[in-house]
Write an enzyme that holds these catalytic residues in place. Structure first.
Site, PDB file in Angstrom:
ATOM      1  N   ASP A  94      39.669 -49.675  28.053  1.00 36.39           N
ATOM      2  CA  ASP A  94      38.260 -49.623  27.689  1.00 36.39           C
ATOM      3  C   ASP A  94      37.380 -50.115  28.835  1.00 36.39           C
ATOM      4  O   ASP A  94      37.676 -51.142  29.462  1.00 36.39           O
ATOM      5  CB  ASP A  94      38.068 -50.548  26.477  1.00 36.39           C
ATOM      6  CG  ASP A  94      36.676 -50.489  25.905  1.00 36.39           C
ATOM      7  OD1 ASP A  94      36.333 -49.454  25.322  1.00 36.39           O
ATOM      8  OD2 ASP A  94      35.932 -51.487  26.031  1.00 36.39           O
ATOM      9  N   GLU A 120      38.922 -45.416  30.924  1.00 33.92           N
ATOM     10  CA  GLU A 120      37.598 -44.945  30.535  1.00 33.92           C
ATOM     11  C   GLU A 120      36.698 -45.278  31.720  1.00 33.92           C
ATOM     12  O   GLU A 120      36.219 -46.404  31.859  1.00 33.92           O
ATOM     13  CB  GLU A 120      37.112 -45.667  29.272  1.00 33.92           C
ATOM     14  CG  GLU A 120      35.789 -45.099  28.801  1.00 33.92           C
ATOM     15  CD  GLU A 120      35.019 -45.969  27.847  1.00 33.92           C
ATOM     16  OE1 GLU A 120      34.240 -45.412  27.076  1.00 33.92           O
ATOM     17  OE2 GLU A 120      35.167 -47.203  27.873  1.00 33.92           O
TER      18      GLU A 120
HETATM   19  C1  NOJ Z   1      33.974 -47.836  24.890  1.00 40.13           C
HETATM   20  C2  NOJ Z   1      34.586 -47.524  23.568  1.00 40.13           C
HETATM   21  O1  NOJ Z   1      35.106 -46.211  23.606  1.00 40.13           O
HETATM   22  C3  NOJ Z   1      33.497 -47.711  22.542  1.00 40.13           C
HETATM   23  O2  NOJ Z   1      33.868 -47.200  21.297  1.00 40.13           O
HETATM   24  C4  NOJ Z   1      33.139 -49.175  22.478  1.00 40.13           C
HETATM   25  O3  NOJ Z   1      32.043 -49.334  21.602  1.00 40.13           O
HETATM   26  C5  NOJ Z   1      32.740 -49.699  23.870  1.00 40.13           C
HETATM   27  N1  NOJ Z   1      33.603 -49.237  24.910  1.00 40.13           N
HETATM   28  C6  NOJ Z   1      32.763 -51.211  23.898  1.00 40.13           C
HETATM   29  O4  NOJ Z   1      34.074 -51.695  23.900  1.00 40.13           O
END
Ligand code: NOJ
Length: 516
Positions: free
Chosen positions: A208, A247
């Protein structure tokens, strides 16, 4: 170089609260995922990414972790998850968990300790200014809630204090340099979490906000990249087959930092968004220029290729770009695309290089629902609704009462279900199966098969080469022609009508073909 098992990997993303509920409490669980592993295998998926399933107050759907080493009781027990790893592996399915390294929940024990006035091991685990009145210029922060003086920095929502990996060039007394022992301790604590789950059988992590670790990082994110390189060294030494997908949406940077794959996300202005979601805001859509929309305005695949090809060329020997059908943060593609459009879009995504990700439910065109915010989902909530399995109660998601469901199932008469689509050979579900079966059968279509654009001119089908195969797609409602290099002319797979003769491919309306 990326782990070898990725060469023929196709991922399925599961939002665990919405997949399959086996105990009637209205929330999906690990046993539910286990029961559906054969279905997942039948799709052609051989790897899973499970969204955060750890103990959490769920103010951001589990991205606010309260205990990294304990699963959320609503999904089952740690033993259930270990059993899931084993059952998945027995079927040749790998499992990635979701690692949230940038922040925890404000209810995490580390944070509780960090809030104390008296110095302790966790005082520097989060980023605090040294005096409550000073604030932290250019960063979101919270004051007024802790015994200790100073304010703390947020990484995302209010419930998510930023973990402290230090600052690249500290400018204030309270900013630790990235090589400070306490900043290094945060990195090591995250490695400890990774080891814990890898030792119990998981195959790696989706990471993440992977770019968010070191603060006041430079343009190149060199501080954060250095941390991931260090993590990669640990994995290479101790878990060489473990996989990390970031990500980040910057493959040149993420893959050089040690990730095996990086997601191509729907960031405004990026190439991926031009494929399926080029309509401005979902609530107030403007003209739709999405490449796969049948009646797209100014359809032009070059808006995607310009970015994609640069990244592909730059990274193809380093790791993989991961194209997604959707994810839990993104509007379902079915919001604006019908089944015929989706078939072509998925056929394209699943025949591109790298490692594709199918978001649960996209295989049946699960619809985006307009729903109020649930667990910090806001507009994302509509893409997180229960999987729809059968025509029965709660569309087969749960035996519980409808009002206890995590989110409602689609109330429409014609709500898509697995059961209905299994019976229809031409359904979206069966098209997904056919394309993925072809990908597994043809090495050229897998992660490493060479890619080359052959025709990207507007007004013509888009034609591309994967190894020795030639693929063409025509999302429009008109018949179109394009030159193709000499291939045997055998069509391995076709949607709609397609004919290749004398160096020309003639593609009927809304068609796709793979030629050998
Ligand atoms: C990215 C995640 O995919 C999302 O769902 C989340 O709210 C944020 N990061 C914070 O962790």
């Amino acid at each position: 170089m990326a782990a070898t098992w990725l060469k023929d990997a196709v991922f399925y993303e599961i939002y665990p609260q919405s997949y399959y509920d086996t105990n009637g409490d209205g929330i999906g669980d690990f046993n539910g995922i286990i029961e559906k592993l054969d279905y997942i295998r039948s799709l052609g998926c051989n790897a899973l990414w499970i969204n955060p399933c750890f103990d959490s107050p769920f103010k951001d759907a589990g991205y606010d972790v309260r205990d990294y080493k304990k699963v959320a009781p609503r999904y089952g027990s740690n033993s259930d998850l270990y059993r899931l790893f084993g059952e998945a592996h027995r079927r040749g399915i790998r499992v990635l968990l979701d690692l949230v390294p940038g922040h925890t929940s404000e209810e995490h024990e580390w944070f509780r300790q960090s809030q104390k006035e008296e110095r302790n091991e966790y005082s520097n685990r989060y980023i605090w200014t040294d005096f409550w009145f000073h604030g932290a210029r250019g960063m979101n922060y919270i004051g007024g809630e802790s015994e200790r003086s100073g304010v703390y920095i947020l990484n995302f929502f209010k419930c998510q204090p930023a973990l402290n990996y230090g600052f690249l060039h500290p400018t204030e007394s309270w900013q630790l340099p990235a090589d400070h022992p306490d900043a290094i301790a945060t990195r090591e604590a995250m490695k400890d979490v990774m080891r814990f789950w890898l030792d119990h059988g998981c195959d790696g992590f989706r990471v993440d906000m992977a770019d968010s670790l070191v603060k006041a990082d430079d343009e190149k994110k060199s501080g954060t990249c250095a941390i991931w390189k260090n993590v990669r060294e640990m994995l290479d030494a101790e878990y060489p087959e473990a996989v990390l997908v970031s990500e980040w949406c910057n493959p040149p940077r993420a893959l050089r930092a040690g990730f095996d794959m990086d997601f191509y996300l729907n960031h405004g202005g990026g190439g991926y968004i031009t494929l399926l979601r080029d309509y401005g805001s979902p609530r107030n859509p403007g003209p739709d220029r999405s490449f796969f929309r049948k009646d797209a305005q100014d359809r032009d695949i070059r808006r995607f290729l310009k970015e994609y090809e640069t990244w592909y060329r730059d990274t193809k020997d380093l790791g993989y770009i991961s194209m997604i059908t959707c994810n839990h943060d993104t509007e379902r593609p079915s919001l604006t695309l019908g089944a015929d459009e989706l078939k072509l879009a998925y056929a394209f995504i699943f025949t591109m290089p790298g490692v594709p990700f199918l978001y649960y439910g996209d295989e049946i065109g699960l619809r985006y629902q307009w729903l109020p915010n649930k667990e910090g989902g806001y507009n994302r909530t509509g893409s997180r609704t229960p999987m729809q399995w059968t025509e029965g109660k709660n569309l087969g998601f749960s035996e519980g009462c409808a009002d206890t469901l995590y989110l409602p199932v689609d109330p429409a008469e014609d709500a898509p279900t697995v059961q209905a689509q299994e019976a229809d050979p031409a359904s979206l579900l069966n098209t997904v199966r056919a394309v993925l079966a072809l990908r597994h059968a043809e090495k050229d279509l897998q992660a490493d098969g060479e890619y080359e654009t052959l025709c990207a001119e507007p007004g013509k089908p888009f034609v591309y080469r994967r190894g020795g195969l030639v693929l063409a797609v025509n999302p429009s409602g008109e018949t179109m022609e394009a030159p193709v290099p000499a291939v045997g002319g055998t069509a391995l797979f076709t949607i709609g009508s397609a004919k290749a003769e004398n160096g020309v491919v003639t593609m009927g309306p809304q068609s796709f073909t793979v030629l050998k």
